[in-house]
Structure formats: structure tokens, C-alpha cells
Design a protein around this motif. Structure first.
Motif, PDB file in Angstrom:
ATOM      1  N   ALA A   1     -19.824  69.244   6.804  1.00 52.93           N
ATOM      2  CA  ALA A   1     -20.621  68.044   5.943  1.00 52.93           C
ATOM      3  C   ALA A   1     -21.938  68.309   5.335  1.00 52.93           C
ATOM      4  O   ALA A   1     -22.335  68.427   4.207  1.00 52.93           O
ATOM      5  CB  ALA A   1     -20.270  66.781   6.464  1.00 52.93           C
TER       6      ALA A   1
ATOM      7  N   GLY B   1     -23.095  70.245   1.771  1.00 55.82           N
ATOM      8  CA  GLY B   1     -24.084  69.545   0.804  1.00 55.82           C
ATOM      9  C   GLY B   1     -25.503  70.211   0.789  1.00 55.82           C
ATOM     10  O   GLY B   1     -26.169  69.766  -0.049  1.00 55.82           O
TER      11      GLY B   1
ATOM     12  N   GLY C   1     -11.311  69.846   0.958  1.00 56.56           N
ATOM     13  CA  GLY C   1     -12.089  69.261  -0.279  1.00 56.56           C
ATOM     14  C   GLY C   1     -13.689  69.749  -0.048  1.00 56.56           C
ATOM     15  O   GLY C   1     -14.244  69.656   1.019  1.00 56.56           O
ATOM     16  N   GLU C   2     -14.114  69.677  -1.099  1.00 56.81           N
ATOM     17  CA  GLU C   2     -15.896  70.011  -1.074  1.00 56.81           C
ATOM     18  C   GLU C   2     -16.652  68.897  -0.958  1.00 56.81           C
ATOM     19  O   GLU C   2     -17.929  69.070  -0.775  1.00 56.81           O
ATOM     20  CB  GLU C   2     -16.101  70.625  -2.523  1.00 56.81           C
ATOM     21  N   ASP C   3     -16.146  67.586  -1.231  1.00 57.41           N
ATOM     22  CA  ASP C   3     -17.191  66.389  -1.052  1.00 57.41           C
ATOM     23  C   ASP C   3     -17.721  66.187   0.428  1.00 57.41           C
ATOM     24  O   ASP C   3     -16.940  66.068   1.391  1.00 57.41           O
ATOM     25  CB  ASP C   3     -16.363  65.266  -1.633  1.00 57.41           C
TER      26      ASP C   3
ATOM     27  N   LYS D   1     -18.722  64.043   1.781  1.00 52.94           N
ATOM     28  CA  LYS D   1     -18.688  62.649   2.605  1.00 52.94           C
ATOM     29  C   LYS D   1     -17.343  62.620   3.104  1.00 52.94           C
ATOM     30  O   LYS D   1     -17.136  61.918   4.009  1.00 52.94           O
ATOM     31  CB  LYS D   1     -18.720  61.599   1.302  1.00 52.94           C
ATOM     32  N   ARG D   2     -16.590  63.465   2.621  1.00 53.07           N
ATOM     33  CA  ARG D   2     -15.238  63.390   3.337  1.00 53.07           C
ATOM     34  C   ARG D   2     -15.204  63.796   4.802  1.00 53.07           C
ATOM     35  O   ARG D   2     -14.369  63.766   5.567  1.00 53.07           O
ATOM     36  CB  ARG D   2     -14.234  64.625   2.671  1.00 53.07           C
TER      37      ARG D   2
END
Length: 390
Positions: free
Chosen positions: A46, A50, A74-76, A78-79
Motif C-alpha cells: 500500500a 502510493g 488492484g492498484e488502489d 487503500k485496498r
């Protein structure tokens, strides 16, 4: 700051040979994995996802499930953060499966989905393996990447494997003349066939002791044992994570850490200002809960309040430890500083915790290198490294 403290400024990024004009270098961020540190690895991802500059790098996030399935994740960021005290996990249905090349010179990733034709994901220029613990930090993924001549962040096979194993790490460091604390190793055969002798050996080492899985991290499976009555349970707990166990005599002193970063120009590795961990309440030592789930009772101080000569000694020993183990890219070296200012090497981590709040990036932040700059520096180092034997 002098040259030993502050790495040289970054030069413009050169794309690797064969990169199509206009394409950004592609980095595969690999995280999760089969070890008990799966969730910690996801939290590290994470932070890195970011921080990577998407104007410079093309990012492909790849998660490895606890059973070992590689998936497009997933690239987010927050996941992959801790939510309500729960560590994240890569799920089997996270995304399409990913096939990694094993042929030398082949860097093409392929995605697989049931009922669909395999699809080329494209070539990868560098891998950032954020795996902690066995099946990742221990030389296994490094060996797989070496087979395909794929560049990657961090140490190679031998340095990763030896640094992960607290037994052989201590053997190598002592052989290089570096100060390590008293310890003994409990092999599976030792515990199964001569447990009484093991108990006697620990008694001779002197209580309290720390009982640890030989090849695990994040303080998982570690127990502080104050009396013989608790020894057997502590060894069995450690054996749940690794059949080989290390028992260390307690070294009375402050827990000091120092970050090491390889030089872009091939010179002496740079070191950060040392940091200190203080457990202020709620924990007998810096265990897993204190590291990741109870930050309110832990104080991380950088720079550590140490005399100048001790700071110099810590940083010198950090470089010597890094080089004795044959490390590349990055490492965090952990020390004890005794009340008489003796410095003892506790261990080295070739893929330390890497969230923005972890000690490794925080020490560099205090030394003048921001978290995004640090991530970029490590990718540049990996991109510049040769493939094959070196």
C-alpha cells in the motif's frame, strides 16, 4: 550532511535497452505471498503503490495469494491498508491469474482467466518484490527472477537466504568479526531426540531468553522466556512457524536500528541516522502486535539520542554487516546498545517493513530522503544492476 549520510542526487532516468521509444520503464510490484507475514507484505505494498511516480514508472501490481496463486491485483493503495485492526489479504478472485516467465531473456507477463485466451500483459523491466518471510524474502523469488534474467530490487539469492536464517546470519557475521550476542540453535532432531540436553543448554545460556523461529520475521512466533517452566511451550510455538529454532540470550540494552542504501555510483553504501524503538506500555518486547496493531504504545525516535561516537560505530557496523552478508539495494540492521555503549548486531533484514510509518523509510526521511525518493532510488538501483552472475 556528508556523502556517507546523503546519497548522491538522482540523474535523469535512462530506459533499459530494448524499451520502445516513449514507453516508461515497467515495474511489477509483487506482494502477499505464502508466509505468515502475508498481511504485512500487503500493507507494505500500500505504501509503495502510493509513492511510485506514475509519470516515471508504469506500474503492474501483482498479488500472491496465501496458497501461492499469482494474480493481477488492484492498484488502489487503500485496498491494501489495515482496516479496523485487520490485515489485508490477496484473494484468489482478486484478478486474472498471472504467468511469470522462467526462460532467460523473456520478461513478458501473461494473464490467464477461465474460458479466455491467455493475454499478453507486456514486458517487465524491473520487479519490486515486497514479500516478507519465507517463500519470498528468503531467496526463493530472487532465484526465480534470476532464472529469467529479470532485474529486481534488493539482495540476491545467497544474501537473502542467509539473512533470513538467523542461525547462518550469525555464523557469517561472527566469521566476519562482527559482534553478535550469545545464542544456540535447536534443530528438529535436537528437540525430538535430546530435549533434556537442549533444556540444559538453555539453562547455561541464562534466563531470560528469546525463543525465535530461525526463518521468520515481524516478530511472529517469538517468545520472551523468563523461566524453565515456559521454555517448552515457547519452542513449540516457534516450531509452528519453522522447524528450526534459535534461542538468544537477552542482551540488556536499547534497541537501535540503522538503514543502509546501496550507492548508485558503486561506492560505499549510505547509512541513515540511527533510530530507536521504545515500547512504553502494554508489551514485554517489540512483538507483532506492537509493530503493526498497537502503535500507541510504541515510540519510534529518529535520530536516536546517542553519543556521537556510538552513532559512528552503529553506522560503521551497519555497512560492515551489509557487506559481510553480500547485500544489495537495501537493508535494515538492528542493534543493541548496552549501558556501557557496547554495540551488538542483532539481525539484518533485506526487505524491512516499508510502509511510510516503518522505521526504514522514517530513518531515511530524517536523513534527508523522502519516501517517494527512496522508492524511486531503489528502482533505479535495480534497473542499473547487471543480470546473470555478478
Amino acid at each position: 550532511m556528508n556523502a556517507h549520510t546523503d546519497p548522491a542526487p538522482d540523474s535523469p532516468l535512462d530506459a533499459p535497452a530494448g524499451t520502445p521509444p516513449g514507453r516508461r520503464p515497467r515495474v511489477a510490484v509483487v506482494f502477499g505471498g505464502r508466509s505468515s507475514e502475508h498481511g504485512v507484505s500487503c500493507v507494505t505494498a500500500a505504501g509503495v503503490l502510493g509513492a511510485i511516480d506514475r509519470d516515471v514508472w508504469d506500474v503492474v501490481p501483482i498479488g500472491i495469494t496465501p496458497t501461492g496463486r499469482w494474480v493481477l491485483a488492484g492498484e488502489d493503495p487503500k485496498r491494501w491498508q489495515i482496516e479496523a485492526g485487520e490485515l489485508p489479504q490477496v484473494e484468489p478472485d482478486e484478478g486474472p491469474g498471472v504467468v511469470v516467465p522462467l526462460e532467460a531473456g523473456s520478461t513478458e507477463l501473461t494473464t490467464l482467466e477461465p474460458g479466455r485466451v491467455p493475454e499478453a500483459l507486456g514486458a517487465v523491466d524491473v520487479v519490486f518484490p515486497l514479500l516478507h518471510g519465507p517463500f519470498g524474502e528468503d531467496g526463493t523469488i530472487q532465484g526465480m527472477l534470476e532464472l529469467a534474467d529479470i532485474r529486481y530490487v534488493g539482495s540476491g539469492v545467497l544474501a537473502s537466504a542467509a539473512s533470513m536464517d538467523k542461525h547462518y546470519m550469525k555464523v557469517l557475521l561472527a566469521g566476519a568479526g562482527l559482534p553478535v550476542g550469545p545464542y544456540l540453535v535447536v534443530s528438529p532432531r535436537d528437540w525430538e531426540r535430546r530435549a533434556d540436553e537442549v533444556r540444559a543448554d538453555v539453562e547455561e545460556l541464562g534466563y531470560p531468553v528469546f525463543v525465535k523461529p530461525a526463518r521468520a520475521g515481524s516478530s511472529i512466533g517469538i517468545s520472551k522466556v523468563k523461566s524453565p517452566e515456559d521454555l517448552d511451550a515457547a519452542i513449540e510455538e516457534a516450531r509452528r512457524h519453522d522447524p528450526k529454532v534459535v534461542v538468544e540470550a537477552m542482551v540488556t540494552g536499547r534497541e537501535i536500528e540503522c538503514a543502509v542504501l546501496e550507492s548508485l555510483d558503486g561506492g560505499t553504501p549510505a547509512t541513515s541516522l540511527p533510530g530507536e524503538i521504545r515500547v512504553v506500555a502494554g508489551h514485554d518486547f517489540y512483538d507483532f502486535e506492537a509493530k503493526y496493531l498497537d502503535e500507541g504504545n510504541v515510540r519510534l525516535e529518529c535520530p536516536a539520542d546517542l553519543p556521537d561516537e556510538v552513532v559512528h560505530r552503529v553506522r560503521d557496523l551497519a555497512v560492515r554487516t551489509f557487506e559481510a552478508m553480500g547485500c544489495e539495494g537495501l537493508a535494515r540492521v538492528d542493534f543493541f546498545v548496552t549501558p556501557t555503549n557496547e554495540v551488538v548486531v542483532n539481525e539484518i533484514n533485506t526487505m524491512p517493513g516499508f510502509t511510510p510509518f516503518s522505521m526504514y523509510p522514517r530513518m531515511w526521511e530524517q536523513t534527508g530522503l523522502s519516501y517517494p525518493q527512496l522508492v524511486d532510488r531503489l528502482l533505479r538501483l535495480a534497473l542499473a544492476r547487471p543480470t546473470g552472475l555478478r
